[in-house]
Scaffold this active site. Structure first.
Site, PDB file in Angstrom:
ATOM      1  N   HIS A  76       0.873  -1.179   0.000  1.00 24.07           N
ATOM      2  CA  HIS A  76       0.000   0.000   0.000  1.00 24.07           C
ATOM      3  C   HIS A  76       0.908   1.226   0.000  1.00 24.07           C
ATOM      4  O   HIS A  76       1.742   1.364   0.888  1.00 24.07           O
ATOM      5  CB  HIS A  76      -0.903  -0.006   1.245  1.00 24.07           C
ATOM      6  CG  HIS A  76      -1.810  -1.200   1.295  1.00 24.07           C
ATOM      7  ND1 HIS A  76      -3.071  -1.196   0.751  1.00 24.07           N
ATOM      8  CD2 HIS A  76      -1.619  -2.450   1.770  1.00 24.07           C
ATOM      9  CE1 HIS A  76      -3.633  -2.392   0.918  1.00 24.07           C
ATOM     10  NE2 HIS A  76      -2.769  -3.181   1.535  1.00 24.07           N
ATOM     11  N   ASP A 166      -8.900  -4.847  -2.677  1.00 23.57           N
ATOM     12  CA  ASP A 166      -8.174  -5.065  -1.423  1.00 23.57           C
ATOM     13  C   ASP A 166      -8.341  -3.936  -0.412  1.00 23.57           C
ATOM     14  O   ASP A 166      -8.406  -2.759  -0.762  1.00 23.57           O
ATOM     15  CB  ASP A 166      -6.683  -5.300  -1.664  1.00 23.57           C
ATOM     16  CG  ASP A 166      -5.973  -5.671  -0.377  1.00 23.57           C
ATOM     17  OD1 ASP A 166      -6.328  -6.710   0.194  1.00 23.57           O
ATOM     18  OD2 ASP A 166      -5.101  -4.910   0.073  1.00 23.57           O
ATOM     19  N   ASP A 319       2.416  -7.010   2.315  1.00 25.55           N
ATOM     20  CA  ASP A 319       1.214  -6.270   2.735  1.00 25.55           C
ATOM     21  C   ASP A 319       1.622  -5.006   3.508  1.00 25.55           C
ATOM     22  O   ASP A 319       0.981  -4.624   4.495  1.00 25.55           O
ATOM     23  CB  ASP A 319       0.260  -7.142   3.551  1.00 25.55           C
ATOM     24  CG  ASP A 319      -1.143  -6.532   3.646  1.00 25.55           C
ATOM     25  OD1 ASP A 319      -1.392  -5.490   3.008  1.00 25.55           O
ATOM     26  OD2 ASP A 319      -1.986  -7.099   4.364  1.00 25.55           O
TER      27      ASP A 319
HETATM   28 ZN   LIG Z   1      -6.110  -7.127   2.060  1.00 22.21          ZN
END
Ligand SMILES: [Zn+2]
Length: 453
Positions: A76, A166, A319
């Site tokens: 992210h 997501d 992640d």
């Molecule tokens: Zn996720």
């Protein structure tokens, strides 16, 4: 020792570069032995046991491993909309430091990446920031709202390789079916954030022994497994290419193993924090340990490692989820879930999987470089002659202490603060360019020295 700025200047000015004495590990090419690599203008011209030719710049890699550039297919970057926590520039710098040359960033930004224009915005920004190649994952439904599909043909034409909502799941099973069908038409990978929201709502940690002891609201393993089971059946129904993100549970591993045995086109990842930490960490009530899906039980952790060992789980993805200190320095219930990871993935994976669990370095490279590239469609996932070099050089035994204040990431929400890890990234080459180096010996020729003086 050579500074990064000086190394970069030499690297940029050198017509030819010899990477000498490193141990090349390239599972896809079946190479696991000492090899020199000769570069001309950033492209690989020769790979051989010993290359005697002179180069403008010689880089000494004795005692270090060279791998195809590591890839992280789940990060992210928070831009647009969350630049206080991370930007495309700071996030791609964190990637380079961590040994990654390519990253795929998730669309849960503000606004969400759901149009060609927003995809092009991310690509443009990444190109000018430039420390890693950034591949935006576009939303599978408009505004990630879960009802109307995005314009996947346009997204594909803009360079998108995968779609996902997501951050949240696609709630409606019929919509998810259509996402898989439509994505198949445009050869897009569908990344599932597998969570059944009606089961996870209100939870802050894994539901089990520790949530009972601590009196905190739990998220049952079933919140993940129910969603994985649904999406596996939908992949089977549609023939779509499904990838399950951040698998955290034993039940999830079992379901994916079964589906693979039936021949379903599914791949899956897990993240380093699920391999290194358990729900017991929440004893501290420190919000740095709040993440979604939550840290699970010791038995889940064992099952994830077994899943990586037998190939049920295909790869590692960080992640990486940056948050500001202001957001994270709150009570567990109020703090947003997520941890940063790109600058610790290599160390954690090396420490836990290689040093403690006996995975070979070849396994590690397969999990962090080869498989991620194959799953999302990055070419090449291996060290290839003629191609622009994508290389990760690391020291698997080098011990270091995690100090988030030294990170390139803007965020500090790292659960491994003060951990001592064995395994450190030392040099990164992205598309032929030097994007990271630390403590590596650079030997410029007289000619290059005069030229860059
Ligand atoms: Zn996720």
């Amino acid at each position: 020792m050579t500074s990064f700025a000086e190394a970069q200047r030499w690297w940029g000015a050198a017509e030819t570069i010899l990477l000498r004495g490193g141990h090349l590990i390239d599972p896809a090419a079946g190479i696991d032995e000492p090899q020199d690599i000769f570069l001309r203008r950033g492209h690989i011209e020769a790979i051989a046991g010993r290359i005697g030719r002179d180069a403008d710049l010689r880089v000494e890699l004795e005692g270090l491993c060279i791998a195809p550039g590591f890839g992280d297919i789940h990060v992210h970057l928070r831009e647009p909309g969350g630049e206080d926590a991370e930007t495309i520039e700071s996030g791609s710098a964190a990637a380079a430091r961590g040994g990654f040359t390519r990253i795929a960033c998730m669309p849960n930004t503000e606004p969400p990446i759901d149009t060609r224009g927003l995809v092009e915005f991310v690509l443009r920004r990444a190109q000018s920031a430039g420390a890693a190649e950034v591949f935006p994952v576009a939303a599978s439904t408009k505004r990630r709202a879960g009802d109307e599909l995005t314009e996947m043909q346009e997204l594909r034409e803009a360079g998108v390789l995968a779609v996902s909502d997501d951050g949240s799941p696609v709630r409606d099973a019929r919509v998810m079916r259509r996402v898989l069908e439509y994505a198949l038409t445009w050869d897009l990978l569908v990344i599932s954030h597998a969570e059944e929201p009606s089961l996870s709502a209100g939870g802050v940690m894994h539901e089990g022994y520790w949530s009972t002891v601590l009196g905190l609201e739990g998220i049952p393993a079933a919140a993940e497994s129910v969603a994985i089971a649904r999406d596996l059946r939908l992949a089977e129904l549609t023939g779509g290419r499904l990838h399950i993100a951040h698998v955290s549970t034993h039940e999830g591993v079992e379901l994916i193993r079964g589906a693979k045995e039936r021949g379903v086109a599914v791949t899956a990842e897990t993240a380093p924090h699920y391999l290194a930490l358990t729900d017991e960490s929440l004893r501290t009530f420190d919000s740095v340990y709040r993440v979604n899906p939550p840290l699970r039980s010791a038995a889940d952790r064992e099952a994830l490692i077994a899943g990586l060992r037998d190939g049920t789980l295909d790869c590692i993805a960080s992640d990486h989820a940056p948050h500001t200190d202001v957001a994270k320095d709150q009570e567990l219930e109020a703090a947003p879930p997520g941890m940063i990871g790109m600058e610790t993935t290599l160390g954690v994976v090396c420490e836990i999987l290689h040093h403690r669990e006996g995975f070979s370095l070849r396994d590690l490279v397969r999990l962090c470089a080869t498989r991620p590239a194959e799953i999302i469609g990055w070419d090449p996932g291996r060290v290839r002659m003629g191609g622009a070099a994508h290389l990760t050089v690391f020291a698997p035994d080098q011990e270091w202490e995690v100090d988030p204040s030294a990170f390139a990431s803007r965020a500090r929400n790292c659960p491994f603060r003060t951990w001592r890890l064995r395994g450190r990234s030392r040099l990164t080459v992205c598309g032929g360019r030097l994007t990271h180096q630390e403590d590596v010996e650079f030997c410029p020729s007289e000619r290059l020295l005069t030229q860059t003086a």
